[in-house]
Motif scaffolding. Sequence first.
Motif, short mmCIF file in Angstrom:
data_model
loop_
_atom_site.label_atom_id
_atom_site.label_comp_id
_atom_site.label_asym_id
_atom_site.label_seq_id
_atom_site.Cartn_x
_atom_site.Cartn_y
_atom_site.Cartn_z
N GLU A 1 0.79 -1.20 0.01
CA GLU A 1 0.12 -0.01 0.04
C GLU A 1 0.88 1.37 -0.12
O GLU A 1 0.74 2.28 -0.76
CB GLU A 1 -0.98 -0.02 1.25
N GLU A 2 1.90 1.16 0.73
CA GLU A 2 3.09 2.51 0.79
C GLU A 2 3.59 2.56 -0.63
O GLU A 2 3.59 3.52 -1.02
CB GLU A 2 3.93 2.22 1.81
N ASP A 3 3.89 1.59 -1.10
CA ASP A 3 4.71 1.72 -2.42
C ASP A 3 3.29 2.08 -3.41
O ASP A 3 3.80 3.03 -4.38
CB ASP A 3 4.98 0.17 -3.04
N ASP A 4 2.36 1.63 -3.39
CA ASP A 4 1.29 2.20 -4.29
C ASP A 4 0.99 3.66 -4.19
O ASP A 4 0.95 4.25 -5.06
CB ASP A 4 -0.05 1.56 -4.00
N GLU A 5 1.07 4.15 -2.99
CA GLU A 5 1.01 5.61 -2.59
C GLU A 5 1.91 6.43 -3.13
O GLU A 5 1.87 7.57 -3.68
CB GLU A 5 0.81 5.85 -1.12
N GLU A 6 3.21 5.79 -2.89
CA GLU A 6 4.31 6.78 -3.45
C GLU A 6 4.42 6.67 -5.05
O GLU A 6 4.60 7.88 -5.68
CB GLU A 6 5.80 5.77 -3.16
N ARG A 7 3.95 5.65 -5.65
CA ARG A 7 3.83 5.50 -7.10
C ARG A 7 2.88 6.71 -7.60
O ARG A 7 3.14 7.36 -8.56
CB ARG A 7 3.57 4.28 -7.68
N ARG A 8 1.74 6.79 -6.92
CA ARG A 8 0.68 7.73 -7.43
C ARG A 8 1.03 9.20 -7.22
O ARG A 8 0.93 10.27 -7.79
CB ARG A 8 -0.55 7.66 -6.57
N ARG A 9 1.93 9.43 -6.20
CA ARG A 9 2.46 10.78 -5.81
C ARG A 9 3.36 11.21 -7.00
O ARG A 9 3.50 12.22 -7.23
CB ARG A 9 3.20 10.75 -4.39
N LYS B 1 1.61 11.98 -10.06
CA LYS B 1 0.89 13.21 -10.00
C LYS B 1 1.96 14.24 -10.30
O LYS B 1 1.93 15.27 -10.84
CB LYS B 1 0.46 13.71 -8.68
#
Length: 75
Positions: free
Chosen positions: A54-62, A65
């Motif tokens: 989940e943390e990796d997914d959030e980093e990718r999204r940031r 963006k």
Amino acid sequence: MAAEERPWLWVVYILTVGLPIGLTVLFCWPKKSDDDYVYKKVDPPKPDVEEEEEEDDEERRRKKKRRRGEGRPSS
């Protein structure tokens, strides 16, 4: 009686009755000692990997963006 004339028939009678009973007892109720049990080694529990994903997914999204310019405030 046939067994009186042929005493060796007693051996046949005993084997005919005793062998199936003996084999049934041997295979259905085997003797087990405590030393016969082999315990499986168990690895120590590890934390779930979902949190890291989940943390990796959030980093990718940031990062996406930022590349698109969506993360910048408009002036």
